[in-house]
Each structure stands twice: as C-alpha cells, then as structure tokens.
Design a protein around this motif. Structure first.
Motif, mmCIF file in Angstrom:
data_model
loop_
_atom_site.group_PDB
_atom_site.id
_atom_site.type_symbol
_atom_site.label_atom_id
_atom_site.label_comp_id
_atom_site.label_asym_id
_atom_site.label_seq_id
_atom_site.Cartn_x
_atom_site.Cartn_y
_atom_site.Cartn_z
ATOM 1 N N LEU B 88 0.916 -1.391 0.021
ATOM 2 C CA LEU B 88 0.062 -0.152 -0.073
ATOM 3 C C LEU B 88 0.874 1.259 -0.085
ATOM 4 O O LEU B 88 1.798 1.434 0.934
ATOM 5 N N GLU B 89 0.829 2.161 -1.002
ATOM 6 C CA GLU B 89 1.565 3.263 -1.216
ATOM 7 C C GLU B 89 0.820 4.580 -0.831
ATOM 8 O O GLU B 89 -0.119 4.910 -1.485
ATOM 9 N N ILE B 90 1.172 4.965 0.297
ATOM 10 C CA ILE B 90 0.175 6.077 0.757
ATOM 11 C C ILE B 90 0.913 7.480 0.631
ATOM 12 O O ILE B 90 2.100 7.439 1.012
ATOM 13 N N THR B 91 0.515 8.483 -0.076
ATOM 14 C CA THR B 91 1.423 9.591 -0.156
ATOM 15 C C THR B 91 0.279 10.831 0.437
ATOM 16 O O THR B 91 -1.235 10.747 0.378
ATOM 17 N N GLY B 92 0.754 11.976 0.932
ATOM 18 C CA GLY B 92 0.023 12.903 1.184
ATOM 19 C C GLY B 92 -0.525 12.981 2.372
ATOM 20 O O GLY B 92 -1.514 13.458 2.509
ATOM 21 N N ALA B 93 -0.144 12.168 3.394
ATOM 22 C CA ALA B 93 -1.068 11.536 4.604
ATOM 23 C C ALA B 93 -0.025 11.987 5.718
ATOM 24 O O ALA B 93 1.160 11.534 5.627
ATOM 25 N N SER B 94 -0.346 12.392 6.760
ATOM 26 C CA SER B 94 0.306 12.484 8.104
ATOM 27 C C SER B 94 0.455 11.202 8.520
ATOM 28 O O SER B 94 -0.253 10.386 8.041
ATOM 29 N N ASP B 95 1.199 11.079 9.814
ATOM 30 C CA ASP B 95 1.575 9.537 10.168
ATOM 31 C C ASP B 95 0.140 9.037 10.750
ATOM 32 O O ASP B 95 -0.284 8.079 10.429
ATOM 33 N N VAL B 96 -0.897 9.943 11.573
ATOM 34 C CA VAL B 96 -1.833 9.533 12.043
ATOM 35 C C VAL B 96 -2.810 8.782 11.001
ATOM 36 O O VAL B 96 -3.369 7.847 11.126
ATOM 37 N N VAL B 97 -3.065 9.623 9.938
ATOM 38 C CA VAL B 97 -3.699 9.277 8.967
ATOM 39 C C VAL B 97 -3.550 8.184 8.153
ATOM 40 O O VAL B 97 -4.256 7.287 7.770
ATOM 41 N N GLU B 98 -2.164 8.132 8.068
ATOM 42 C CA GLU B 98 -1.594 6.867 7.395
ATOM 43 C C GLU B 98 -1.805 5.750 7.943
ATOM 44 O O GLU B 98 -2.348 4.642 7.682
ATOM 45 N N ARG B 99 -1.694 5.712 9.446
ATOM 46 C CA ARG B 99 -2.084 4.449 10.093
ATOM 47 C C ARG B 99 -3.572 4.218 9.949
ATOM 48 O O ARG B 99 -3.679 3.069 10.052
ATOM 49 N N ALA B 100 -4.294 5.133 10.103
ATOM 50 C CA ALA B 100 -5.767 5.020 9.920
ATOM 51 C C ALA B 100 -6.244 4.367 8.717
ATOM 52 O O ALA B 100 -6.984 3.287 8.531
ATOM 53 N N VAL B 101 -5.499 4.936 7.517
ATOM 54 C CA VAL B 101 -5.594 4.431 6.298
ATOM 55 C C VAL B 101 -5.361 2.928 5.981
ATOM 56 O O VAL B 101 -5.851 2.094 5.453
ATOM 57 N N ARG B 102 -3.853 2.495 6.519
ATOM 58 C CA ARG B 102 -3.541 1.088 6.484
ATOM 59 C C ARG B 102 -4.456 0.278 7.220
ATOM 60 O O ARG B 102 -4.603 -0.873 6.764
ATOM 61 N N ALA B 103 -5.110 0.723 8.411
ATOM 62 C CA ALA B 103 -6.049 -0.249 9.210
ATOM 63 C C ALA B 103 -7.084 -0.542 8.418
ATOM 64 O O ALA B 103 -7.912 -1.572 8.581
ATOM 65 N N ARG B 104 -7.727 0.599 7.589
ATOM 66 C CA ARG B 104 -9.006 0.209 6.476
ATOM 67 C C ARG B 104 -8.541 -0.641 5.302
ATOM 68 O O ARG B 104 -9.374 -1.103 4.725
ATOM 69 N N GLY B 105 -7.154 -0.423 4.874
ATOM 70 C CA GLY B 105 -6.856 -1.145 3.609
ATOM 71 C C GLY B 105 -7.028 -2.650 3.690
ATOM 72 O O GLY B 105 -7.182 -3.377 4.535
ATOM 73 N N PRO B 106 -6.934 -3.287 2.546
ATOM 74 C CA PRO B 106 -7.074 -4.902 2.545
ATOM 75 C C PRO B 106 -5.967 -5.617 3.334
ATOM 76 O O PRO B 106 -4.828 -5.138 3.661
ATOM 77 N N ASP B 107 -6.701 -6.597 3.942
ATOM 78 C CA ASP B 107 -5.614 -7.457 5.104
ATOM 79 C C ASP B 107 -6.160 -8.729 5.117
ATOM 80 O O ASP B 107 -7.364 -9.143 5.294
ATOM 81 N N PRO B 108 -5.284 -9.750 5.222
ATOM 82 C CA PRO B 108 -3.901 -9.642 5.090
ATOM 83 C C PRO B 108 -3.201 -9.043 3.728
ATOM 84 O O PRO B 108 -4.211 -9.285 2.782
ATOM 85 N N LEU B 109 -2.218 -8.519 3.546
ATOM 86 C CA LEU B 109 -1.982 -7.809 2.462
ATOM 87 C C LEU B 109 -1.565 -8.488 1.209
ATOM 88 O O LEU B 109 -2.104 -7.889 0.208
ATOM 89 N N PRO B 110 -0.920 -9.660 0.954
ATOM 90 C CA PRO B 110 -0.939 -10.168 -0.283
ATOM 91 C C PRO B 110 -2.642 -10.553 -0.707
ATOM 92 O O PRO B 110 -2.838 -11.655 -0.273
ATOM 93 N N ALA B 111 -3.419 -9.613 -1.300
ATOM 94 C CA ALA B 111 -4.649 -9.965 -1.609
ATOM 95 C C ALA B 111 -5.053 -9.611 -2.904
ATOM 96 O O ALA B 111 -4.336 -8.817 -3.735
ATOM 97 N N SER B 112 -6.154 -10.398 -3.341
ATOM 98 C CA SER B 112 -6.270 -10.360 -4.946
ATOM 99 C C SER B 112 -6.994 -9.144 -5.170
ATOM 100 O O SER B 112 -7.946 -8.512 -4.480
ATOM 101 N N SER B 113 -6.773 -8.401 -6.296
ATOM 102 C CA SER B 113 -7.587 -7.290 -6.647
ATOM 103 C C SER B 113 -8.966 -7.425 -6.907
ATOM 104 O O SER B 113 -9.615 -6.582 -6.736
ATOM 105 N N PHE B 114 -9.372 -8.672 -7.028
ATOM 106 C CA PHE B 114 -10.823 -8.963 -7.390
ATOM 107 C C PHE B 114 -11.408 -8.757 -6.195
ATOM 108 O O PHE B 114 -12.580 -8.624 -6.080
#
Lengths: 444, 299
Positions: B88-114
């Motif tokens: 997950l490549e996150i740009t333009g976010a502060s640390d707090v926001v980045e952490r929050a975005v990562r928490a919402r992103g696909p998990d576990p990470l090698p995930a199928s784009s389907f």
C-alpha cells in the motif's frame, strides 16, 4: 325433400368451417385415376359481378398447395364398386397430397361421374302483391317449384336457380330489390342414385374426413373447361373420362343439363386388349403412345411392337401396323360420340344460339379426335384444357384434370343452390317465435 | 425364349399395394397436426433435456463435484501474481492518517485485486475526518497507490464536547486536548459556531489590529458573534454586517483608546446606537467626578 335440404345445408356449414380453417381437399374420383388437390383458401375474393344471385355461400381466393394422383381401383363407370379397394386408393391420393401440402386436411369436396345423373327443369311461381323481392321471396319461389317424381333411391345433387322472371320480364339473374306482382323461377335440378352417394360417403368417412360438398364431375369439368363466353352463350362440355363420359350444357353461366354416358377410355383399352390379345396395361401403353382415330397412308407403314411375356417367340415378337390399331379404336370412339350425340339431341342442344362443343377429359387426348367429333357432333368442336389456377403443378394441367380443377373452382366460388337460401317461414318451426315477436311489437 | 434378366434385377418382392395402411394414414395425419408437430419437435427434446439436467443436478455430491473444479479454476485465476496487491503506497498523509488508512486497507496484505472493492475503499477512507479526498490507483507490480489530500486545520472550536480542530469549511478534523497544542490557530466557541467558520475567520482577519489582545470569538445564541479580548472585555457584534461594526470599534480604539479604558463591553448590537458598558469602579468614579463638577461635595 326436407331431409335432403338439411343434409346439403350441413355440407354448406362444413364448407364454411373449412373456409375458416383455410385448407380443403378436392377429390376427383374417376375410373382410371383418383386426383386429390389440397387448396389453401386465402379469404374472401372480390365478388364476381356476373354471378347470378351473388355469393350466398361465401367465396374465397385459393391456391393449390398439394396435388397427387393415384391409379384408381375399385371404381367402375365412375361409381364405387369395391369399397375397400376404393378406400385405399383414396387414402393413397390423400396422403400424398397432404404430404406435399404439409398440412392436415379435414374437409373434402368430392365429385364423381357415375350414379346415372338425370336433369330436370323446374318452374315455380309465387304472387308478390307489389312488394319488393327479398331473399325470403326467392326462397319461397324456389320452394314453390313443383318437384317431379324422380323416383325412390335417388337424391338431388344440384338444384340451382337459373333464371327469374318478374311479371313479364324474364331472364333476370338477380331479382332482389325489384318490385312486381308475380315472381317465377326456373331451376335446374340434377339427381343421382342414393347408393352411389352413400358409398362415397362411407369411403370418405373411413378416411377420417368430413364431406363439405358434392358435385357431378360433368358440371365440374364444364366450369373449368368452358371459357366465360362459351358458358354465357351456350356450350356443351364433353368430359371423356375413363369409365364414363359426362355431358354438361351451359348457358348464361348456369348448367341447364347434365348427363353421363357409361362409356369411356377404358372401353377403348379393353377393345385393344381383346383385339390384339395383350394385357390391359400393354393395351393402355399402346393406346397412349400410338393411338389415333384418323388413319392415313403413313399409318400402314408404321409398325408397333406389341411384345408379350409368354415365352413363345412368335407371340412375343408380334407387330401390328398403326392403321390396324386405329381400326380397333375408331369404332369405339365413334360409338361414344354417337351416344353423346343422342343425349345432346334429346336435351335439345340444337336449339341453343351457340352450339359450341368442348371436348375434355383424359380420353380427349386421342390424336385426331377433334376431326372425328366434328363429323359426329357438329362443326364447332374444340379441345378444352382446364383453367389455369394458382399453384397447380405442370403435370396436373392436362385435360384429364379438368374435373379436379373445376371442382376447386366450385369449392372456392360455388354457385347459389337452393339450400343457400333460408327455408320459407311457413315451413319453418321458428315461425311461432316470429309471431310472438310480432305480437309483442303490435301490443306494446 | 423367356428373358432371363427380367426377374434377375428385381431386388426384392415388389410391393403390390402402394396404399398406406389405415394406421399409417392416421399417424401421418396426426404428424401433420400443427400442435402435435410442435409438441414432438420442441416439447419432447426440451422435456428430455430438462429431465436429464434434473437427473444430473438432483444429487448434491454431483453438484459439488461439478462446482469444485470451476471454483478452483476461478480461484487460480484470481490468485495469479498479476492480480495480487502486495503493498500500500500512501502519499500526502500525516502519520496518524496513514496509520488509519492502513488499518482500513486490504488485510492480510497479499490480497487479490478481485477481492478489493476500490470504490468502497475510497469511500471508507474519505469518511475519515482528516481526509478531504482520496485517489486510489492499482499500479503494476502489486502496488495500490493511495493519494490523500488532508483537510487543513483553520480554527479551533471549543464546544461542550471539548476542543476540536476545524477546516475552513467547518468540517471537524480532529480533537485537540489542549489549547496550547495549536497556539497558531484562533479559537471560537459556542453552539453552532462550526457552521460559520468562514465568517469567523473574516472577523479575525478584520480584528488583526487587536491580535495581541484577542482571545477568540463566541457565537451568541447561534445568531451573532462576540469578540472576546483579554481581561474579559467583549465587543458584541450585530448579526448583520458584523465586520463593519468591528471596524468602527477598532477605529474608535485607535482614535480614543477605547479599549484601554475601563470598559467591560462595547455593545454594537444596534449599529445606530453603540453603547459602552463600563466596569463597576469606573462607574463610581464617573459619578464622583460629575458630582464634583456640579459643585457638590463628595458623599
């Protein structure tokens, strides 16, 4: 005559049902062949202006979608002689025609030449007291025709109003709407033996079909072989079939006389078979290939291989000159034509304004027949072929099919018959109801 | 001599009767009936097919046996490395926001784009308070790029629920524990103040000459603003055209040093009649001076 009236009306109703379904079969039961046509009826046609009383039975355009012929069996002199054989032959023709049409047919209109047809001219008159002529008046005058005693065991096949006279004006074809005091009518009636009709009915019932109409084949051949002006001015159609020769005289587009001679092409064949001592099939082949009625010097030199399958070399290698063959055929054809001549004389054909004679039917294809007929019947003789109708295969356009084609025309455009008109009210039980209605109308 | 060939090339007994039997005739007629024809030509094959399908699929085991290879094939295509998201490549976010975005992103990470619904994920990320907008993009090599535009804090709002940061549009960004955490931001207070942040910012801009004394703005009755200065001084502004009223007060202050005097509040609520509320000791002092002027002795 009331039972017959009901039976004919039932057949007309059956024809109506067939028109609604759109498919009807035509069955020409002859002595040598049985022809079956399947017609697709395409709805009502424009009314023909020259029709006598207008279409009472409903008319239709049609197209032939199936045609089949089969060698006839069990039929002699145009009458059914062996019922199971005839039934099988009818079934063969019907099945082949249905297969070609790819349609199931439930209603059939049949014609036959036998049964000893007899013609009667009837006259009837009623008083009108100055009222307009309506359909009920026509029914009344038709019912008023005094029926001759045509004998038991005979039935009416056709009963067509030919001519109407109102007061002193005769020759009306359609008197409806005119006023007068006295309406008279000439009707042509043809009777045949009941047993013939019953046999035919039985055969057709055994083939799971409903009879939607019956006609004399002489009448049917006349409809298709005579052109319009011949029908109008007066002509005789001689339908030379296999077992019987039909005669019909037309004037003013109506048949006024019909008869049949129980002689035909099969007698010629049997003469050849007897004279040359060959089987009937060989005789038929020789007749169709080499037959004729006018011998010339050339015919003495033309020899015909008769052939046989007896094993005797002398018998199997016989030849005969064409002149000899003509010598066998000619007396029989002359006999047929003389018989026809006698019938025409009896009918008073000489008094017609135009004495055109049209020869048609399978036996009319003998070369030189028109010359021979001109000597016996009169100068105005021609060979007739049936009217061209839509969809008829080329093989079925010869003179042998004028009966079948005429019957298709009869199926599509029937002329008015007596039973197309309502029975007059004084013979009708529903009159009490009418009287009740009238009483209501007068009193309320 | 009898011809020998006549019977020789006749293969079988010749059929004497060409007529169909009664049964054959009836069957032929039945076959020509349109309804029967349609039934046999369409209905019968369709019925047979339906029966066959039912017979095959009636058994649960067989259904599973048919479904399993299909599922396996689908799964093998989904799991191909070309379709996998590894990072997950996150740009333009502060640390707090980045952490929050990562928490919402696909998990576990090698995930199928389907399995990743990008639209839903974007909406989920944009639902974060601090995020103004987010752009998601599937790049090659298994990278899901998330470009985030954060909301800019413009003001602090003290409400009954505590102190929170708002952006210019009045949208809440984050909770702040102490005022001192963001000394660069002005403060507003009062119920309904968050809906008028733009107005408040304009007023604060207008009040720049008083910046060193300005404590903040208070929304009064969800209708109008009070400017609160240090020492409890207030400038009560009208609901309409508050900036002009504030400018008048500032001009008065610059000319007469109004606010340096013992004034509790400058009431501009009625612009036609500005009123000054003086502090208690000042009022007593004023009365004393007036008495002196009238020639009366003190008390």
């Amino acid at each position: 005559m009331s039972g017959l009236y009901q039976a004919q009306r039932a057949m007309r109703a059956m024809r109506g049902a067939a028109m609604q379904r759109g498919v009807i079969a035509i069955l020409d039961i002859g002595t040598t062949k049985i022809a079956c046509l399947v017609l697709r009826l395409d709805g009502p046609a424009a009314r023909r202006e020259t029709d006598a009383l207008g279409p009472m039975a409903g008319q239709s355009r049609f197209r032939v979608i199936g045609a089949a012929t089969t060698r006839s069996r069990g039929v002699r002199f145009g009458e059914i002689a062996a019922m199971p054989e005839a039934e099988r032959a009818i079934r063969t023709a019907l099945q082949a025609a249905q297969k070609m049409a790819q349609a199931r047919v439930d209603h059939v209109i049949a014609c036959f030449s036998g049964g000893g047809p007899r013609s009667y001219g009837l006259v009837g008159e009623v008083a009108l007291d100055g009222a307009q002529v309506g359909e009920s008046d026509i029914a009344r005058v038709l019912a008023a025709c005094d029926t001759p005693d045509y004998g038991s065991g005979r039935d009416v096949l056709h009963a067509q109003p030919v001519n109407f006279a109102l007061d002193h004006r005769a020759g009306l074809s359609d008197p409806r709407g005119q006023t007068g005091n006295h309406l008279a009518c000439d009707m042509h009636m043809m009777t045949v033996e009941t047993a013939t009709i019953h046999n035919l009915l039985h055969c057709i019932k055994r083939c799971d079909l409903e009879l939607a109409g019956l006609a004399s084949s002489a009448y049917a051949a006349g409809i298709s072989a005579l052109v319009e002006d011949e029908q109008e001015l007066g002509a005789a159609c001689i339908d030379m079939g296999g077992g019987a020769t039909g005669i019909s005289i037309f004037i003013k587009k109506h048949m006024i006389y019909g008869d049949s001679v129980r002689l035909g092409g099969e007698h010629v064949t049997s003469d050849i078979a007897k004279g040359l001592q060959v089987p009937a099939a060989t005789a038929e082949r020789i007749k169709t290939f080499y037959g004729g009625v006018m011998a010339t010097g050339m015919d003495d030199r033309e020899t015909i291989e008769i052939g046989a399958d007896s094993g005797d070399w002398e018998k199997d290698r016989r030849t005969v000159s064409r002149a000899e063959l003509i010598g066998i055929m000619r007396p029989r054809v002359e006999e047929i034509l003389e018989e026809v001549r006698a019938r025409l004389d009896a009918a008073g054909f000489d008094h017609l304004p135009s004495r055109q004679i049209v020869l048609t039917g399978g036996a009319s294809q003998i070369p030189g027949l028109d010359g021979l007929a001109a000597r016996i019947l009169g100068q105005q003789v021609r060979l007739g072929r049936p009217l061209r109708v839509q969809g008829l295969p080329q093989a079925a356009t010869g003179p042998a099919f004028s009966g079948a084609v005429g019957l298709s025309l009869f199926a599509a455009h029937p002329q008015d018959e007596w039973w197309d008109f309502e029975m007059p009210s004084d013979r009708y039980p529903a009159r009490s109801l009418k009287r009740a209605v009238k009483w209501f109308r007068d009193n309320w | 001599m009898r011809p020998l060939g006549a019977t020789a090339h006749r293969p079988g007994p010749r059929r004497r009767d060409p007529a169909p039997s009664r049964l054959a005739y009836r069957l032929h007629r039945l076959w020509l009936t349109p309804l029967v024809r349609r039934l046999v030509r369409v209905g019968l094959p369709a019925g047979a097919l339906a029966l066959l399908a039912w017979a095959v699929f009636a058994d649960a085991d067989r259904r599973a046996a048919i479904a399993a290879p299909v599922d396996a094939l689908v799964e093998s295509i989904r799991q191909r490395p070309e379709f996998m998201i590894g990072r997950l490549e996150i740009t333009g976010a502060s640390d707090v926001v980045e952490r929050a975005v990562r928490a919402r992103g696909p998990d576990p990470l090698p995930a199928s784009s389907f399995d990743v619904n990008l639209d839903a994920l974007r909406e989920e990320i944009e639902a974060l308070d601090a995020v103004a907008s987010a752009e998601l993009q599937l790049r090659g090599a298994g990278v899901l790029a998330v470009r985030i535009t954060e909301r800019r804090p413009a003001i602090l709002w003290r409400s009954t629920e505590g102190l929170s940061m708002l952006d210019r549009g009045g949208h809440r960004i984050a909770r702040v524990t102490r005022r001192a955490a963001r000394p660069d931001l002005p403060v507003i207070a009062g119920a309904g103040a968050d809906a008028h942040v733009g107005e408040a910012l304009a007023l604060i801009e207008t009040a720049r000459p008083l910046a060193d004394r300005l404590r903040g703005l208070t929304r009064m009755g969800e209708r109008r603003w009070d400017v609160v200065l240090d020492g409890g001084q207030r400038i009560m502004l009208p609901a309409e055209a508050p900036e002009r009223a504030l400018e008048r007060v500032i001009a008065l202050d610059q000319a007469r040093d109004l606010l340096d005097r013992a004034v509790e509040a400058v009431d501009m609520r009625n612009p036609a009649r500005p009123t000054v509320r003086m502090a208690g000791p000042a009022v007593a002092e004023l009365r004393r001076i007036r008495q002196l002027e009238r020639g009366e002795s003190g008390r």
